[in-house]
Structure formats: structure tokens, C-alpha cells
Design a protein around this motif. Structure first.
Motif, PDB file in Angstrom:
ATOM      1  N   UNK A  96      -8.982   2.734   4.691  1.00  0.00           N
ATOM      2  CA  UNK A  96      -8.029   2.303   3.670  1.00  0.00           C
ATOM      3  C   UNK A  96      -6.867   1.542   4.326  1.00  0.00           C
ATOM      4  N   UNK A  97      -6.091   2.232   5.173  1.00  0.00           N
ATOM      5  CA  UNK A  97      -4.899   1.585   5.717  1.00  0.00           C
ATOM      6  C   UNK A  97      -5.235   0.425   6.657  1.00  0.00           C
ATOM      7  N   UNK A  98      -6.109   0.664   7.630  1.00  0.00           N
ATOM      8  CA  UNK A  98      -6.420  -0.393   8.598  1.00  0.00           C
ATOM      9  C   UNK A  98      -7.028  -1.628   7.929  1.00  0.00           C
ATOM     10  N   UNK A  99      -8.015  -1.491   7.029  1.00  0.00           N
ATOM     11  CA  UNK A  99      -8.525  -2.685   6.357  1.00  0.00           C
ATOM     12  C   UNK A  99      -7.459  -3.411   5.529  1.00  0.00           C
ATOM     13  N   UNK A 100      -6.514  -2.653   4.970  1.00  0.00           N
ATOM     14  CA  UNK A 100      -5.427  -3.279   4.206  1.00  0.00           C
ATOM     15  C   UNK A 100      -4.623  -4.223   5.098  1.00  0.00           C
TER      16      UNK A 100
ATOM     17  N   UNK B 164      -6.408 -11.948   8.064  1.00  0.00           N
ATOM     18  CA  UNK B 164      -7.315 -12.713   7.219  1.00  0.00           C
ATOM     19  C   UNK B 164      -8.751 -12.322   7.414  1.00  0.00           C
ATOM     20  N   UNK B 165      -8.987 -11.087   7.859  1.00  0.00           N
ATOM     21  CA  UNK B 165     -10.338 -10.605   8.142  1.00  0.00           C
ATOM     22  C   UNK B 165     -10.698  -9.449   7.210  1.00  0.00           C
ATOM     23  N   UNK B 166     -11.957  -9.390   6.828  1.00  0.00           N
ATOM     24  CA  UNK B 166     -12.456  -8.259   6.053  1.00  0.00           C
ATOM     25  C   UNK B 166     -11.904  -8.218   4.635  1.00  0.00           C
ATOM     26  N   UNK B 167     -12.339  -7.210   3.905  1.00  0.00           N
ATOM     27  CA  UNK B 167     -11.916  -7.020   2.525  1.00  0.00           C
ATOM     28  C   UNK B 167     -10.859  -5.928   2.439  1.00  0.00           C
ATOM     29  N   UNK B 168      -9.927  -6.059   1.513  1.00  0.00           N
ATOM     30  CA  UNK B 168      -8.957  -4.978   1.328  1.00  0.00           C
ATOM     31  C   UNK B 168      -9.622  -3.779   0.685  1.00  0.00           C
ATOM     32  N   UNK B 169      -8.990  -2.615   0.709  1.00  0.00           N
ATOM     33  CA  UNK B 169      -9.575  -1.444   0.054  1.00  0.00           C
ATOM     34  C   UNK B 169      -9.506  -1.573  -1.463  1.00  0.00           C
ATOM     35  N   UNK B 170     -10.083  -0.619  -2.157  1.00  0.00           N
ATOM     36  CA  UNK B 170      -9.929  -0.563  -3.610  1.00  0.00           C
ATOM     37  C   UNK B 170      -8.456  -0.413  -3.942  1.00  0.00           C
ATOM     38  N   UNK B 171      -8.062  -0.805  -5.144  1.00  0.00           N
ATOM     39  CA  UNK B 171      -6.651  -0.757  -5.519  1.00  0.00           C
ATOM     40  C   UNK B 171      -6.111   0.675  -5.518  1.00  0.00           C
TER      41      UNK B 171
ATOM     42  N   UNK C  62     -14.187  10.724  -2.139  1.00  0.00           N
ATOM     43  CA  UNK C  62     -13.103   9.820  -2.483  1.00  0.00           C
ATOM     44  C   UNK C  62     -13.445   9.105  -3.791  1.00  0.00           C
ATOM     45  N   UNK C  63     -12.422   8.905  -4.591  1.00  0.00           N
ATOM     46  CA  UNK C  63     -12.607   8.220  -5.866  1.00  0.00           C
ATOM     47  C   UNK C  63     -11.827   6.915  -5.845  1.00  0.00           C
ATOM     48  N   UNK C  64     -12.443   5.853  -6.329  1.00  0.00           N
ATOM     49  CA  UNK C  64     -11.810   4.544  -6.361  1.00  0.00           C
ATOM     50  C   UNK C  64     -11.564   4.137  -7.804  1.00  0.00           C
ATOM     51  N   UNK C  65     -10.330   3.730  -8.070  1.00  0.00           N
ATOM     52  CA  UNK C  65      -9.945   3.317  -9.414  1.00  0.00           C
ATOM     53  C   UNK C  65      -9.281   1.947  -9.341  1.00  0.00           C
ATOM     54  N   UNK C  66      -9.131   1.339 -10.503  1.00  0.00           N
ATOM     55  CA  UNK C  66      -8.418   0.072 -10.566  1.00  0.00           C
ATOM     56  C   UNK C  66      -6.929   0.254 -10.748  1.00  0.00           C
ATOM     57  N   UNK C  67      -6.516   1.448 -11.185  1.00  0.00           N
ATOM     58  CA  UNK C  67      -5.100   1.726 -11.408  1.00  0.00           C
ATOM     59  C   UNK C  67      -4.904   3.227 -11.414  1.00  0.00           C
TER      60      UNK C  67
ATOM     61  N   UNK D  53       0.868  -1.179   0.000  1.00  0.00           N
ATOM     62  CA  UNK D  53       0.000   0.000   0.000  1.00  0.00           C
ATOM     63  C   UNK D  53       0.908   1.232   0.000  1.00  0.00           C
ATOM     64  N   UNK D  54       0.997   1.897  -1.138  1.00  0.00           N
ATOM     65  CA  UNK D  54       1.823   3.098  -1.259  1.00  0.00           C
ATOM     66  C   UNK D  54       0.937   4.308  -0.993  1.00  0.00           C
ATOM     67  N   UNK D  55       1.445   5.242  -0.181  1.00  0.00           N
ATOM     68  CA  UNK D  55       0.650   6.391   0.237  1.00  0.00           C
ATOM     69  C   UNK D  55       1.430   7.676  -0.042  1.00  0.00           C
ATOM     70  N   UNK D  56       0.719   8.693  -0.516  1.00  0.00           N
ATOM     71  CA  UNK D  56       1.373   9.974  -0.775  1.00  0.00           C
ATOM     72  C   UNK D  56       0.415  11.138  -0.710  1.00  0.00           C
ATOM     73  N   UNK D  57       0.982  12.318  -0.538  1.00  0.00           N
ATOM     74  CA  UNK D  57       0.198  13.544  -0.550  1.00  0.00           C
ATOM     75  C   UNK D  57       0.504  14.339  -1.804  1.00  0.00           C
ATOM     76  N   UNK D  58      -0.530  14.799  -2.481  1.00  0.00           N
ATOM     77  CA  UNK D  58      -0.313  15.599  -3.686  1.00  0.00           C
ATOM     78  C   UNK D  58       0.405  16.908  -3.361  1.00  0.00           C
ATOM     79  N   UNK D  59       0.298  17.369  -2.116  1.00  0.00           N
ATOM     80  CA  UNK D  59       0.934  18.625  -1.724  1.00  0.00           C
ATOM     81  C   UNK D  59       1.979  18.381  -0.633  1.00  0.00           C
TER      82      UNK D  59
END
Length: 622
Positions: A357-361, A368-375, A392-397, A290-296
Motif C-alpha cells: 500500500x504505502x510503498x506503491x503509493x 512514475x512506476x507501477x500502479x497506486x493502491x486501491x483508494x 484486506x478489503x478494497x473500497x472506492x471510498x 495517503x491517510x493512514x490510521x489504526x482502528x485501535x
């Protein structure tokens, strides 16, 4: 201090707390539900690393382990601060969800820092040879020790922001099979191409000089106290650095900062820098990422998107995720974050990221619990946030499917050619010809309209009206938008220009390009800006001078954005040759090593931007 083991707190009672009920995880609850153990964990070469292990009390099942490896202080060390504050600030910050869920939480100082033994090296190259001890093998050995010495479920996660993000990346490269999930957040990645030290090879003076004056120092031995900075001033940074050639600034440090001296000896993109980029070694990465960044993010905006792209390229089978938003450096861990400079970005974005996002990941891959976030989870910036927030917007890539490159052209007037975006074509005449300005190193363009003794993180979205008023900044306005323009991805810059001087010397220079959102309230919000040294126009490892009056073609890519330019707003572009003291002044006289420049090398020149061949390519999502 080979085998130090301290029990700082142990209250063996169990108070049930549901996962993610982080508000209840106050110091009293932590004292009742966690013990803190400080140990020196042995590495394969005999060096031992200081490690603080926070272990849950009374958990019914073995717990996952989550680790942060850092070169920064992990105080309180031992009992020096008393039993009243035995816990790292990280427990009460971005690790609260994991404390509430009773993970084994581990903080470790990397080798050569604070109480850890060994020698420290900034952005130490990783060899991927198990016989060579480095930060990747240290991650492996640490996990081995934790598996054998804590009550765990055999699954390990690693995360960290900024420099700890760099070490999270290296943990992913260690190859340990128990490491199931890793989150490099704003990770230091390539100190030449982007991040804290350079942008496209241009020295980030304000950051590197201040940060390096402490971080680049070499200690005499393990200590709970860090080394003080060699450089400090209460004077305005613009005033302090103005008129001081780089050779004089180097002389201030003398031989006291070996890494700074090595930076000055490697002005171009050679193996010294390439070996320190872990992203080129991201083949066959095993853990989910899970890569995380801030646009600013003023420090490490580049590293997040570089890491994500290289994972997608070199490890296409790795389960890779991205989260990004309109955050400053580490803003996604600040649940109170709402504003930066003149822009308001809504409430609750950090809480949403941490909890959804982060905690579910980590929960998915470590429990082994719950679903991961969107990609891909992205929160764009838009003025509509003033009226209740953006979604929030969810995309596949990333960049999203459907992005199309649209040309935003510069003209020979103070206007933009929007025909590639809106279909509105300007007159043929202003699509030809050029505009010029004089760049004088004695009077550089400030990076922000402030007086401050430190670099202000708000510059990433700051109002640019002060720059529009300067004669050494070319400002290009677009017409008022009738429809929304959604830009999502990196911005390609293409310029056709020429440099000229009155003395006929061999020339050098920088070009700074800024994309701006002019709001109806008159604020000229910076959306993205970056610098490109003209000496690297043919390759970052192959500097070449500029000839007086000869046309140059310059192309570079600015880091990603996700921004809505709304109806009633205007697009604006600014072009200038300095951004001070964010970026060190280019002497504008070509030298083989620009860091040897003395006062007489800093001379004015004229920059001419040709409308034909000068444009920004915007990734527009219709």
C-alpha cells in the motif's frame, strides 16, 4: 550553528539491491550505500533547521526525496555516538523500502526542537500566508533547499506518524509544486475534539498530563538533548490521580508549562483550538494523499478519519487514499505486530501495508512506476483471524458504498433491542422505562483492569468483564447472533437521560458509551468506546448546565471501526459516567471553567437512561 555540515559516513562503493528487498538493508549495507550529511537549512525568516540528509551512493538516476519532519529526537546527532551508529532508527524501520530503492531520505527537526533554531509552539496554527513563517512555509523552504542541494528527480514525498503526521499535513498545505505525495499517518489534527489531549472536549488526563509534562516545556536554546518530564511516578495511575481535584493537579505544574496553562484557560471549543486544526484549511490540496490510521490507536484514532473526511469534502479533486487496520498507534510500521490486549489480529498486516500500500503509493507518484493502491485499503478485525487471518478489503471510498444505518436500541432491562439489525423485537414493556446508576467521583470506573504507572495502549480492545460487574456501569446484552454483522464506519450515539442529586445543585457530568463484542470464550472485547461531556450537548463552544431531573438529549459520534460480529457472538453496550484516569473526573457540579474545580465540587449524582430515545446507530454493511 548556522551552517553546520558534517559527513558522518561515506563509503563510496555500490552494492546493487532491488527495491523492497528491505531485509538486506542492514547497517553494513547502509554504510556502503548511503552517506549522512547534517546541515542547518535556512528558512525565509533567518531561522535555520537541523536536517539529516541521507543520500544514496552510486544510484544511476536522480532519486526521489522523501521527508519526515518531527519534533522528536533524531539522534545520533553529529559524531557524539561514534561512527558505529550514524543512522537514524527510522532508516531501519518504516523507511527501509525507500532505503532499498535508494531514495534521498531526509529527517528534520521542526523549528524550536533539539538542534533547530527558533521558538516551538505546540500544534502551531498555519496561516497559509507566505509572508508569515510557520510549519507550512518551513516545509516549502526545506524542499527548495533540497532541490538545489541534492541529486534528485524533482519529486518529493512527505510522511510521518503522530506528531510528524501533523507536519506531513502542513507540508501538503505548503503548496510547493515538487511535493507530489504526502502520507499523514495517525496525524495529530484537533486536540480538543479528538486525539491525545481531549475527546469531545473531555480532558485525556493520563496522556495529556504525562506527555505534556515534557512536550509542553520550553527550552532555553538548541540542544541535542530533550527536556525531562516534570511528572513521573512509579505508583499505579488510578491510585495516584484518584481523589486529586484538577485544581491541585494544575498547581503541580505552576507556571512551568505555558501550553498547559493555556489549555486550562480555554476549556471550551474556541478560536484557540479551532485555529490549531489544519484539516479546515485543506482546500485545493495539490499532492496525492495517503491517510493512514489504526482502528485501535489510543493516541490519534480521531485524526486519521477526520483528515480523510475533510480532504474528501474540501479537496474533492485531490487523489486521496485511506489505509486502516486493527493497529495500535503506529502498529502499521511494526512488521511483528499480531496482538493487542486479549485480541489476536493475525500476522503480516504491517508488512502488507508497508510493501503493498504505502510503498506503491510513493513509488507511483515519485518515480512514475507501477500502479497506486486501491483508494481505500482496510483490514477489519474479526475472531476468524485466530484461524489464519482476515482478508484486506478494497473500497472506492470510506465508509464503503452500501453501508446502512441500523438502530441498536437500549431497553429498560439489561438487554438490547436488535430489531433494527436482526429483526428480533423484544417485548414492548422493556422498550419503555429507564435504568439508573449512581456515579461517585470518589470511586470512578477504571478504564482497564490493570495496575500500571502508565496508560496501557491495550485498553482499546481490552476485556470489559471487570466493568460489567460494577453497579455504576449499565450493561446491555444482545441475543447470540445467528448471522454475521459487519460494522464499517463511525458510530452515532443518541441518548435520552436525566441527572439528579440530593442537594439540588446545578449539575454537570460525562457519559461514556462502549460497544463490545462478547466472544464465545467469554471475553468482552471492547470494539469502540468514547466519552461525551454533557455540558457540550448543545455545542462544543457553548457549555450549558443540567437541571436536576430534567430530560437531556445527547448525541455524538464515536470514531470509525471495521469489525465483524460473528455468529455465536453477542453485541453488548455499556454506559457509565467515568473512565479513569484515561479521562479526568468530571466534578459533576457545573462550573464555568471545570478546570477550577476543588475537592468540594466532586459530588455523586444519579444518572437515568431512558429506553425511549436511547440507541446506537451502527453503519452496517450487508
Amino acid at each position: 550553528m548556522k551552517r553546520l555540515t558534517l559527513i558522518c559516513s561515506a563509503l563510496f562503493c555500490y552494492l546493487a539491491l532491488p527495491a523492497q528487498d528491505w531485509e538486506k538493508a542492514d547497517p553494513e549495507w547502509l554504510g556502503a550505500n548511503y552517506t549522512k550529511r547534517e546541515v542547518m537549512v535556512p528558512m525565509r525568516d533567518g531561522v535555520s533547521l537541523y536536517t539529516a540528509v541521507y543520500e544514496p551512493v552510486g544510484r544511476e538516476e536522480p532519486a526521489p526525496v522523501i521527508i519526515c519532519r518531527t519534533p522528536y529526537s533524531l539522534k545520533p546527532y553529529g559524531t557524539a555516538d561514534g561512527i558505529r551508529k550514524p543512522y537514524s532508527g527510522g532508516i531501519r524501520d518504516e523507511f527501509l523500502n525507500y532505503a532499498a530503492d535508494k531514495y534521498v531520505i531526509v529527517f528534520q527537526n521542526v523549528r524550536g526542537r533539539y538542534l533547530s533554531e527558533g521558538d516551538y509552539e505546540n500544534i502551531r496554527p498555519v496561516s497559509l500566508d507566505p509572508a508569515v513563517s510557520d510549519d507550512a512555509t518551513d516545509s516549502y523552504d526545506t524542499v527548495e533547499w533540497l532541490l538545489a542541494n541534492t541529486e534528485n528527480n524533482g519529486r518529493v514525498g512527505v510522511k510521518g506518524v503522530s506528531y510528524p503526521g501533523f507536519y506531513a499535513t502542513l507540508a501538503a498545505l505548503s503548496g510547493h509544486p515538487a511535493i507530489k505525495a504526502v502520507s499523514p499517518q495517525a496525524p495529530v489534527t484537533d486536540w480538543f475534539m479528538g486525539d491525545d489531549a481531549h475527546h469531545n472536549g473531555a480532558l485525556c488526563l493520563a496522556d495529556a498530563y504525562r506527555f505534556g509534562s515534557s512536550m509542553y516545556r520550553e527550552r532555553k536554546g538548541p540542544s541535542a538533548k530533550g527536556l525531562p518530564a516534570l511528572f513521573s511516578t512509579k505508583e499505579d495511575l488510578y491510585t495516584y490521580f484518584r481523589g486529586r481535584p484538577i485544581s491541585e493537579l494544575n498547581a503541580f505544574f505552576g507556571d512551568s508549562l505555558k501550553f498547559w496553562s493555556r489549555m486550562m484557560d480555554h476549556p471550551d471549543y474556541d478560536d484557540f483550538w479551532k485555529d490549531r486544526d489544519p484539516s479546515v484549511r485543506m482546500r485545493n490540496v495539490r499532492p496525492a494523499m495517503l491517510v493512514v490510521g489504526g482502528f485501535y490507536d489510543a493516541e490519534d484514532c480521531y485524526g486519521a478519519f477526520r483528515t480523510y473526511r475533510m480532504l474528501r469534502k474540501l479537496s474533492p479533486d485531490t487523489e486521496t487514499y485511506l489505509a486502516a487496520g486493527p493497529w495500535y498507534h503506529g502498529g502499521w510500521t511494526d512488521r511483528s505486530y499480531t496482538t493487542l490486549a486479549d485480541s489476536w489480529f493475525g500476522e503480516g498486516s504491517a508488512s502488507y501495508y508497508l510493501d503493498n500500500v504505502e510503498y506503491p503509493f510513493f513509488r507511483h507518484y515519485l518515480e512514475g512506476e507501477g500502479n497506486p493502491p486501491a483508494r481505500v485499503n482496510v483490514l477489519p478485525s474479526a475472531e476468524t483471524m485466530k484461524d489464519g487471518g482476515s482478508s484486506w478489503e478494497e473500497y472506492g471510498q470510506w465508509p464503503p458504498v452500501g453501508v446502512k444505518c441500523r438502530r441498536l436500541g437500549l431497553t429498560s432491562a439489561d438487554s438490547l433491542d436488535l430489531s433494527g439489525i436482526t429483526g428480533e423485537r423484544p417485548s414492548g414493556e422493556i422498550r419503555k422505562g429507564s435504568r439508573s446508576f449512581v456515579s461517585d467521583p470518589r470511586n470512578p470506573v477504571p478504564y482497564m483492569d490493570i495496575v500500571s504507572s502508565s496508560r496501557n495502549k491495550g485498553y482499546m480492545t481490552a476485556d470489559q468483564r471487570f466493568a460489567s460487574a460494577r453497579e455504576d456501569v449499565l450493561t446491555y446484552w444482545g441475543r447470540t447472533l445467528k448471522d454475521t454483522v459487519h460494522v464499517a464506519g463511525g458510530i452515532d450515539v443518541n441518548l435520552s437521560l436525566a441527572l439528579s442529586s440530593e442537594d439540588g445543585r446545578t449539575l454537570d457530568g460525562d457519559i461514556v458509551v462502549k460497544l463490545i463484542d462478547v466472544r464465545p470464550d467469554g471475553v468482552q472485547m471492547l470494539v469502540r468506546g468514547d466519552v461525551m461531556p454533557l455540558r457540550y450537548r448543545k455545542g462544543f463552544g457553548s457549555p450549558v448546565p443540567a437541571k436536576d431531573g430534567k430530560k437531556l438529549k445527547v448525541a455524538f459520534t464515536m470514531p470509525d471501526i471495521d469489525h465483524y460480529f460473528l455468529p455465536g457472538h453477542c453485541l453488548m453496550v455499556q454506559v457509565q459516567a467515568s473512565w479513569f484516569p484515561l479521562i479526568a473526573i468530571n466534578p459533576q457540579t457545573y462550573l464555568e471553567n471545570q478546570y477550577n474545580a476543588v475537592a468540594e465540587h466532586y459530588l455523586p449524582l444519579t444518572v437515568s437512561i431512558d429506553a425511549r430515545g436511547s440507541y446506537l446507530s451502527l453503519p452496517v454493511l450487508d
